[in-house]
Design an enzyme around this catalytic site. Structure first.
Site, mmCIF file in Angstrom:
data_model
loop_
_atom_site.group_PDB
_atom_site.id
_atom_site.type_symbol
_atom_site.label_atom_id
_atom_site.label_comp_id
_atom_site.label_asym_id
_atom_site.label_seq_id
_atom_site.Cartn_x
_atom_site.Cartn_y
_atom_site.Cartn_z
ATOM 1 N N GLU A 1 0.854 -1.186 0.000
ATOM 2 C CA GLU A 1 0.000 0.000 0.000
ATOM 3 C C GLU A 1 0.892 1.239 0.000
ATOM 4 O OE1 GLU A 1 -2.848 0.351 3.201
ATOM 5 O OE2 GLU A 1 -3.752 2.094 2.278
ATOM 6 N N ALA B 1 2.104 -0.095 10.687
ATOM 7 C CA ALA B 1 1.800 -1.489 10.395
ATOM 8 C C ALA B 1 0.971 -1.550 9.125
ATOM 9 C CB ALA B 1 1.023 -2.117 11.545
ATOM 10 N N GLU C 1 -2.155 -3.911 6.992
ATOM 11 C CA GLU C 1 -3.241 -4.877 7.187
ATOM 12 C C GLU C 1 -3.351 -5.944 6.105
ATOM 13 O OE1 GLU C 1 -3.683 -1.540 6.426
ATOM 14 O OE2 GLU C 1 -5.353 -1.263 5.044
ATOM 15 N N ASN C 2 -2.265 -6.319 5.421
ATOM 16 C CA ASN C 2 -2.315 -7.345 4.371
ATOM 17 C C ASN C 2 -3.192 -8.523 4.796
ATOM 18 O OD1 ASN C 2 0.013 -5.900 3.220
ATOM 19 N ND2 ASN C 2 1.067 -6.820 4.969
ATOM 20 N N HIS D 1 -6.349 -2.074 15.299
ATOM 21 C CA HIS D 1 -6.598 -1.335 14.060
ATOM 22 C C HIS D 1 -6.376 -2.237 12.841
ATOM 23 C CE1 HIS D 1 -6.545 2.402 11.566
ATOM 24 N NE2 HIS D 1 -5.765 1.652 10.798
ATOM 25 N N GLU D 2 -5.215 -2.882 12.794
ATOM 26 C CA GLU D 2 -4.911 -3.716 11.616
ATOM 27 C C GLU D 2 -5.885 -4.886 11.533
ATOM 28 O OE1 GLU D 2 -3.076 -2.169 9.701
ATOM 29 O OE2 GLU D 2 -2.181 -0.830 11.186
ATOM 30 N N HIS E 1 -9.205 -3.828 10.161
ATOM 31 C CA HIS E 1 -9.184 -3.596 8.716
ATOM 32 C C HIS E 1 -9.668 -4.823 7.936
ATOM 33 C CE1 HIS E 1 -7.712 0.321 7.641
ATOM 34 N NE2 HIS E 1 -6.531 0.213 8.228
HETATM 35 N N1 B3K Z 1 -2.918 1.008 5.681
HETATM 36 C C1 B3K Z 1 -1.615 1.174 6.256
HETATM 37 C C2 B3K Z 1 -0.917 2.416 5.835
HETATM 38 C C3 B3K Z 1 -0.253 2.347 4.521
HETATM 39 C C4 B3K Z 1 0.567 3.570 4.285
HETATM 40 C C5 B3K Z 1 1.115 3.627 2.906
HETATM 41 N N2 B3K Z 1 2.074 4.678 2.760
HETATM 42 C C6 B3K Z 1 -1.672 1.117 7.746
HETATM 43 C C7 B3K Z 1 -2.961 1.396 8.375
HETATM 44 O O1 B3K Z 1 -3.534 2.451 8.268
HETATM 45 O O2 B3K Z 1 -3.466 0.526 9.019
HETATM 46 ZN ZN ZN Z 2 -5.401 1.819 8.834
#
Ligand code: B3K
Ligand code: ZN
Length: 880
Positions: A127, A269, A271-272, A304-305, A308
């Site tokens: 991301e 972090a 969230e893959n 949080h992750e 997601h």
């Molecule tokens: N979604 C990622 C952030 C990605 C940042 C890219 N530069 C972490 C988060 O918000 O959970």
């Molecule tokens: Zn996030």
């Protein structure tokens, strides 16, 4: 020669992808400097795409080493290839299979985007647009596909091979020193959620059984020897999974949930799907190396992750302009989780403080943008406090507006209607309109207008009519390039206190919609009459910080003191004290600039006695009430002609006055830290927070034994929270024991990079004239690594963002130093450099002699040829 100016991407230009991708099969042969990636993808022409439309794939620094379409090689005339783009000129009419081979060098990837190595471990960050650094692909969030990943590596180098989804197969490759693993993720996902990890890692395992009986294997992978530091992260994960089921009915959807902690990571972090990758500072904790704040952060980021998985992964964004769709909502969810785990008021206070410290200045400066931006040059620059924190506030506004039940119905509809979609803010809001039957047009405007609204309040009580009249007005600051903002709906939670401090209820309200204790401000100006009030009430407005606005309300000091003592809304009790302290600090700052003798207000100093009297009842709240607005808070409130030295002097003077007036109590309280074995729970953390607030005051008092007692507190501390609190005071107040304590700390923690980050941080934020020399010396410390994002943040970002008198020095050395580092870091890691650059965002609000120096440093950056797209966008805006 300057490279071409970066392109502006606009929301209004969005078009659906011309080709869809059904499946992606990726085969990685991992080698440190020459990894090959074989991608096999099934494409499908989208409805409405004319036959023969070229297929254009994104790339970034890629080398193409093989290509075929439906099994046949392509001729040079059929394609156009560049490191950042692959075009197939006339693809087949419908479905077709494209095979692409690329070669990449993970060891040379210092941008930490795409496939890279951290301490030898292969890992990814895709991301927002990192997948295109792995293979050519339509790298946009609205292209969802089912991924299968085969990973092959040397067994000795990477015994652990992880991908998204569930493991399906693994084994040795006969006759070689290599092995492989295959992972399959059944949930269609965008490329930004792709991840891979391969390395020699230790594993900590647990299980979670979902409500519907699915047995999920939970694993946290870390460097060997760090297994004992994962307990809190694992505990937080299990609590998050349970909470999401209990609160929103959302369950996990794979057989495994893997978390990997790496030490080189650009953000917090990621969230893959099924394979979260973390900056190790948000995983690793023990009492020896982590503070209570670290424990709270780990709990929040793990949650949080994990959250997601639904808000971001199952339902993702149509395009990057919709980033707040997943981020604002997920921050809201993690805030609610932490509130349920801890004290709701204290959590709200710290969230509001964070919003005001980071988002308000962003919204008031050259980098201001709407929660849903309309244009960008580099999307990585938009992972901002506005998208995240203001985005979360808007979800809270929505909830306040609709009430708990309609809000819950709206969310339920969103989850059921959009599961599997890449969608938009409009679609999200439509769910709440349908579920509540309300028109949310005025609410929707919040997403498209930058700037913090100002709410002006005038109140008048008429005794004969038993009526309180409120004149309310809302306005947005004028922002360059933004059309004049229109009124939004601003829910104002409020209360009316009688002379005993009890809440009064008006018999009638005219001029505004009021539901329960929430009044809606919906027009530019509104006059509201609250009648049936037999005595003059004290107004408590914006309770719980019910909307992300600034208040212009000239409430009397006696009313504020009354609220601080009696408001039934605990948040507003805290806010009343803060407002009083802010006013006083502004007055003292102005006096400091005239070199007048500073004499702090006695009433404010006295009221602290009452706060201290209640200390044992709620230590965590009391610690917050005893925290004066920061120097940055005061600068923000002043807004212009800011003199950080005067602010520093004013704050020091008020602190000393409070410290000396209540010396004995602070002296007592500083010893009353949590007893017994260390526990990171909120109650114990609250006790430590209070004791350490008391220690900070005592350190700044005239007590003869202040230095000795703070030094003793340092040396007797048996946990990081207490140790770092004492060290900070020794260093900041330049007390005699400081050098000795710094040396002892370095020796004790030299094997923990995360603990050493705190050591760098403390010294980088010391408000001394010698600070820059000290930082120069620290950069040569063998424990400092100028290529690691966490170290750069601990030393350089901490200085730029947390040391206002030294960063904004009149001689310009502070700005010059930070500019030097930005220029040094940018070619290696643009994301870290551009983050650092944002610390210049408030330069125009400084007094002229300092602003001139800031501008010089910015121009030097701007004059640099080959600046990254990331830094180019930020520096251009900052100077505009
Ligand atoms: N979604 C990622 C952030 C990605 C940042 C890219 N530069 C972490 C988060 O918000 O959970
Ligand atoms: Zn996030």
């Amino acid at each position: 020669m300057r490279p071409e100016a970066p392109v502006t991407i606009r929301l209004e230009d969005y078009k659906p992808a011309p080709y869809k991708v059904e499946t992606v099969y990726l085969d990685f042969r991992l080698m440190p400097t020459a990894t090959t990636v074989d991608a096999r993808m099934i494409f499908q022409r989208a409805d409405g795409t004319p036959i023969g439309t070229p297929l254009v794939l994104d790339g970034d620094e890629l080398e193409l080493t093989g290509l075929s379409l439906d099994g046949l090689p392509l001729q040079p005339d059929d394609i156009s290839v560049a490191p950042d783009r692959l075009e197939i000129r006339t693809p087949p009419a419908d479905r077709f299979e494209l095979k692409i081979q690329t070669k990449i060098d993970p060891s040379a990837n210092s941008k930490l985007e795409g496939l890279y190595r951290s301490s030898g471990t292969y890992c990814t960050q895709c991301e927002a647009e990192g997948f295109r650094r792995i293979t050519y692909f339509p790298d946009r969030p609205d292209v969802l596909a089912v991924y299968t990943t085969r990973i092959e590596a040397r067994k000795s180098e990477a015994p652990v091979l992880l991908g998204n989804g569930n493991p399906v197969e693994s084994g040795d490759i006969a006759g070689t020193d290599r092995h492989f693993a295959v992972w399959h993720d059944p949930h269609p996902k965008p490329s930004y959620l792709f991840a891979l990890v391969a390395g020699d890692l230790a594993k900590v395992s647990d299980r979670f059984v979902t409500t519907s009986g699915k047995d999920v294997a939970l694993n946290i992978y870390v460097e060997h020897g760090r297994e004992s530091l994962c307990d809190w992260a694992m505990d937080s994960l299990k609590r998050s999974m349970k909470w999401d089921e209990d609160t929103f009915g959302l369950e996990y959807d794979l057989d495994v949930f893997n978390i990997v902690a790496v030490s080189d990571f650009n953000m917090g972090a990621m969230e893959n799907k099924g394979l979260n990758i973390f900056n190790d500072k948000y995983v690793l904790a023990d009492p020896e190396t982590a503070t209570d704040q670290d424990y709270a952060n780990i709990e929040a980021v793990i949650a949080h992750e994990y959250f997601h998985n639904w808000t971001g992964n199952r339902i993702t964004c149509r395009d990057w302009f919709q980033l707040c769709l997943k981020e604002g909502l997920t921050v809201f969810r993690d805030q609610e989780f932490s509130s349920d785990m801890r004290s709701r008021t204290v959590k709200r206070i710290s969230d509001v403080k964070l919003l005001k410290a980071h988002q308000f200045p962003e919204d008031a400066g050259p980098l201001a943008h709407p929660v849903r931006p309309r244009e960008y040059k580099e999307i990585n620059n938009f992972y901002t406090a506005t998208v995240y924190e203001k985005g979360a506030e808007l979800i809270r506004v929505l909830k306040t507006l609709l009430g708990n039940e309609a809000f819950a119905r709206g969310l339920e509809l969103y989850f059921s209607r959009h599961d599997g979609d890449a969608t938009t803010i409009e679609a999200f809001i439509a769910c709440f309109e349908e579920a509540s039957g309300r028109d949310l047009a005025l609410f929707a405007r919040w997403y498209d207008q930058a700037g913090t609204p100002l709410v002006a309040v005038e109140s008048h009580y008429d005794k004969d009519a038993a009526t309180l009249t409120l004149k309310l007005a809302q306005s947005y600051p004028a922002i360059k390039g933004q059309r004049k903002a229109k009124p939004v709906v601003i829910p104002l939670q409020f209360g009316l206190l009688d002379s005993k401090g009890q809440d009064m209820t008006p018999s009638q309200v005219d001029g505004a919609t009021v539901e329960g204790d929430v009044l809606l401000l919906e027009k530019a100006e509104q006059t509201v009459r609250l009648s049936g009030l037999n005595e003059a009430p004290v107004l408590s407005i914006l309770r719980g910080f019910s909307s992300p606005v600034r208040l212009d309300f000239d409430q009397s000091a006696s009313d504020l003191l009354f609220l601080a003592r009696h408001d039934s809304d605990q948040f507003n009790r805290w806010q009343a004290l803060q407002t009083l302290a802010t006013r006083e600090l502004i007055r003292l700052t102005k006096a400091a600039r005239t070199r007048a003798r500073l004499k702090p207000d006695a009433a404010l100093v006295d009221v602290i006695a009452e706060v201290l009297d209640q200390a044992s009842a709620d230590p965590a709240f009391c610690a917050q009430a005893l925290t004066l607005p920061s120097e940055q808070d005061i600068a923000r409130e002043l807004g212009q002609d800011v003199d950080p030295d005067a602010i520093h002097k004013a704050r020091k003077c008020l602190t000393a006055a409070i410290a000396n007036a209540h010396m004995a109590q602070f002296g007592n309280l500083m010893n009353q830290t949590a007893s017994g074995a260390f526990s990171p729970d909120a109650t114990s953390a609250g006790k430590r927070a209070l004791a350490n607030r008391a220690l900070a005051f005592y350190a700044q008092s005239d007590a003869a034994d202040a230095a000795d007692r703070v030094a003793a507190a340092y040396h007797s501390a048996d946990n990081m929270t207490d140790r770092i609190a004492a060290l900070t005071q020794l260093v900041n107040q330049d007390l005699p024991g400081a050098e000795k304590a710094l040396a002892a700390y370095r020796q004790r923690h030299s094997t923990s990079s995360l603990a050493m980050d705190k050591w760098f941080h403390v010294q980088a934020t010391a408000p001394h004239d010698t600070c820059l020399d000290q930082i120069d010396a620290l950069m040569l410390d063998p424990l400092y690594d100028g290529t690691n994002p966490n170290r750069i943040r601990a030393l350089v970002h901490a200085f730029a963002a947390g040391n206002p008198t030294q960063f904004a020095r009149k001689d310009g050395r502070g700005f010059e130093f930070v500019a030097d580092i930005i220029l040094k870091v940018d070619p290696r890691n643009p994301q870290v450099a551009s983050r650092l650059l944002t610390s210049f965002r408030s330069w125009r609000s400084l007094e002229e002699c300092r602003a001139i120096e800031a501008k010089k440093a910015l121009l030097r950056i701007s004059d640099m040829a080959n600046l990254s797209r990331d830094c180019r966008e930020i520096v251009d805006k900052t100077l505009k």
